[in-house]
Design an enzyme around this catalytic site. Sequence first.
Site, short mmCIF file in Angstrom:
data_model
loop_
_atom_site.label_atom_id
_atom_site.label_comp_id
_atom_site.label_asym_id
_atom_site.label_seq_id
_atom_site.Cartn_x
_atom_site.Cartn_y
_atom_site.Cartn_z
N ASP A 38 -4.25 29.64 24.74
CA ASP A 38 -4.86 29.24 23.60
C ASP A 38 -5.58 30.57 23.31
OD1 ASP A 38 -5.60 26.19 22.43
OD2 ASP A 38 -6.39 28.23 21.47
N ASP A 59 -2.59 34.99 21.72
CA ASP A 59 -2.38 34.73 20.36
C ASP A 59 -0.80 34.63 20.36
OD1 ASP A 59 -1.74 34.88 17.75
OD2 ASP A 59 -3.08 36.69 17.28
N VAL A 60 -0.32 33.53 20.08
CA VAL A 60 1.05 33.17 20.20
C VAL A 60 1.80 33.74 18.74
CG1 VAL A 60 0.91 30.74 20.89
CG2 VAL A 60 0.62 30.94 18.58
N ASN A 86 3.03 24.21 20.93
CA ASN A 86 2.46 23.31 20.14
C ASN A 86 1.36 23.95 19.33
OD1 ASN A 86 0.89 20.56 19.78
ND2 ASN A 86 -0.59 21.80 20.62
N TYR A 154 3.03 25.02 5.58
CA TYR A 154 2.97 24.27 6.53
C TYR A 154 4.20 23.63 6.55
CZ TYR A 154 1.44 20.90 9.92
OH TYR A 154 1.36 20.15 11.03
N LYS A 158 7.46 23.99 9.46
CA LYS A 158 7.69 22.68 10.31
C LYS A 158 9.24 22.45 10.00
CE LYS A 158 3.76 22.38 12.24
NZ LYS A 158 3.45 22.55 13.77
N THR A 189 -6.88 14.44 15.02
CA THR A 189 -7.44 15.70 15.63
C THR A 189 -8.41 16.46 14.76
OG1 THR A 189 -5.70 17.02 14.78
CG2 THR A 189 -5.37 15.64 16.96
N1 LIG Z 1 -2.88 16.80 13.70
C1 LIG Z 1 -1.91 16.14 12.80
O1 LIG Z 1 -2.44 15.28 12.19
C2 LIG Z 1 -0.62 16.67 13.06
C3 LIG Z 1 0.59 16.11 12.62
C4 LIG Z 1 1.85 16.61 12.63
C5 LIG Z 1 1.80 17.96 13.43
N2 LIG Z 1 0.76 18.39 13.75
C6 LIG Z 1 0.86 19.77 14.70
O2 LIG Z 1 0.47 19.60 16.01
C7 LIG Z 1 0.09 20.86 16.77
C8 LIG Z 1 -1.40 20.64 17.15
O3 LIG Z 1 -2.12 20.34 16.40
P1 LIG Z 1 -3.56 19.58 16.58
O4 LIG Z 1 -3.72 18.60 15.50
O5 LIG Z 1 -3.64 19.22 18.12
O6 LIG Z 1 -4.44 21.20 16.08
P2 LIG Z 1 -5.84 21.56 16.99
O7 LIG Z 1 -6.39 22.41 15.86
O8 LIG Z 1 -6.72 20.41 17.28
O9 LIG Z 1 -5.31 22.48 18.26
C9 LIG Z 1 -4.47 23.45 17.91
C10 LIG Z 1 -4.81 24.66 19.05
O10 LIG Z 1 -4.10 25.82 18.63
C11 LIG Z 1 -4.78 26.80 19.11
N3 LIG Z 1 -4.47 28.09 18.12
C12 LIG Z 1 -4.35 28.26 16.92
N4 LIG Z 1 -3.88 29.46 16.72
C13 LIG Z 1 -3.36 29.97 17.74
C14 LIG Z 1 -2.82 31.15 17.84
N5 LIG Z 1 -2.51 32.07 16.81
N6 LIG Z 1 -2.60 31.59 19.36
C15 LIG Z 1 -2.91 30.51 20.26
N7 LIG Z 1 -3.34 29.31 20.24
C16 LIG Z 1 -3.59 29.00 18.99
C17 LIG Z 1 -6.20 26.57 18.52
O11 LIG Z 1 -7.27 27.31 19.05
C18 LIG Z 1 -6.31 24.94 18.84
O12 LIG Z 1 -6.59 24.87 20.37
C19 LIG Z 1 0.31 21.77 15.37
O13 LIG Z 1 1.38 22.56 15.48
C20 LIG Z 1 0.11 20.88 14.06
O14 LIG Z 1 0.83 21.44 13.24
C21 LIG Z 1 -0.48 18.24 13.87
#
Ligand SMILES: NC(=O)c1ccc[n+]([C@@H]2O[C@H](COP(=O)([O-])OP(=O)(O)OC[C@H]3O[C@@H](n4cnc5c(N)ncnc54)[C@H](O)[C@@H]3O)[C@@H](O)[C@H]2O)c1
Length: 255
Positions: A38, A59-60, A86, A154, A158, A189
Site C-alpha cells: 500500500d 506506489d503501484v 486491487n 474510472y 475498469k 468501504t
Molecule cells: N468500494 C466499491 O464500491 C468498489 C466497487 C467496485 C470496485 N471497487 C474497486 O475495489 C478496489 C478497492 O477499493 P476499496 O473500496 O477497497 O478502496 P479503499 O479506498 O478502501 O482502499 C484502496 C487502497 O488502495 C491504496 N492505494 C491507493 N492508491 C495507491 C497507489 N498508488 N499505490 C498503492 N496503493 C494505493 C489506498 O491507500 C487504500 O489503502 C479498487 O480497485 C476499487 O476501484 C470498489
Amino acid sequence: MAQRLDGRVAVITGGGSGIGLASARRLASEGARVVVADVDGDAGRAAADEVGGLFVQVDVTDEEQVEALFQTAVDTYGSLDVAFNNAGISPPDDDSILTTGMAAWQRVQQVNLTSVYLCCRFAIPHMLRQGRGSVINTASFVATMGAATSQISYTASKGGVLAMSRELGVQFARQGVRVNALSPGPVNTPLLRELFAKDPERAARRLVHVPLGRFAEPEEIAAAVAFLASDDSSFITASNFLVDGGISGAYVTPL
Ligand SMILES: NC(=O)c1ccc[n+]([C@@H]2O[C@H](COP(=O)([O-])OP(=O)(O)OC[C@H]3O[C@@H](n4cnc5c(N)ncnc54)[C@H](O)[C@@H]3O)[C@@H](O)[C@H]2O)c1
C-alpha cells in the site's frame, strides 16, 4: 475456517483498507502468508501486523517499486501464489466527460489500469516459473454497465482491467496461471462512503438498482477473493467474476 491457502503466498495491493484489508484478513485466516502492499504506510503496516504478514510500501504506478514488491514476496516467503491487484482510486474530479480534465483522467488511468499492467507484468513470470498461480484483478460492475452518474476515467480504467485480465487468462491458461477479473458491485468501504456521505440521495439513486437492496460488505468480496485464490476455482480463468448483489441481472428490482 478451511485452510484452502495453507502455505500459499499472497500479495495484496491496496491491502491497507476496504476490500484489500478484508481480503488480507480472509486469506490469512485460510492459511496464506500475506504481503500487504500500500502507498499508505500507517494503514498498510497496521494491516500486515494484524495478519502476521509483511508490509511493503509501494506506489503501484511506479514500475521499479512494483517489480521490487513481487521480488520481495518471493525472497521473503519463497514463492508467489496469489496476486490480488486491487489498489484503486475514485476521486471526485473524475466525473462527467464534459468536466473531467486530463490530469484527473490520467491519474485514474495510472492508479487503476497501468498499475494492473505493472503488477501482472512483474507477478506472472514468478508464477510461470512455479507452474502455478492465481491472479485476481479488481475491475468493477461499471466495466460492463453504464451509469448516468459518470466517473468516466474510472469506468474506462475498469473496462481496461477486464479486457486485460481476460486476455492474460487465455494466454497463460495451459501454464498453470489463472487470471480473473473480480467485479464487485458497490461496496460499503471508505471509497464509497466518502462519495455518498454528503449526499444520501446519491446513495438512494444507486441502491434502487440492487436486487439485494444494500451495498456489499468488504468481507463478502473477500470471500470471493479467497475462492478465486484457492484451488476450488481451478476451472475458472479469463472470467469476469461478478459479486454484485444481482445488479447486472436486474431490470425491475423488488420493492
Ligand atoms: N468500494 C466499491 O464500491 C468498489 C466497487 C467496485 C470496485 N471497487 C474497486 O475495489 C478496489 C478497492 O477499493 P476499496 O473500496 O477497497 O478502496 P479503499 O479506498 O478502501 O482502499 C484502496 C487502497 O488502495 C491504496 N492505494 C491507493 N492508491 C495507491 C497507489 N498508488 N499505490 C498503492 N496503493 C494505493 C489506498 O491507500 C487504500 O489503502 C479498487 O480497485 C476499487 O476501484 C470498489
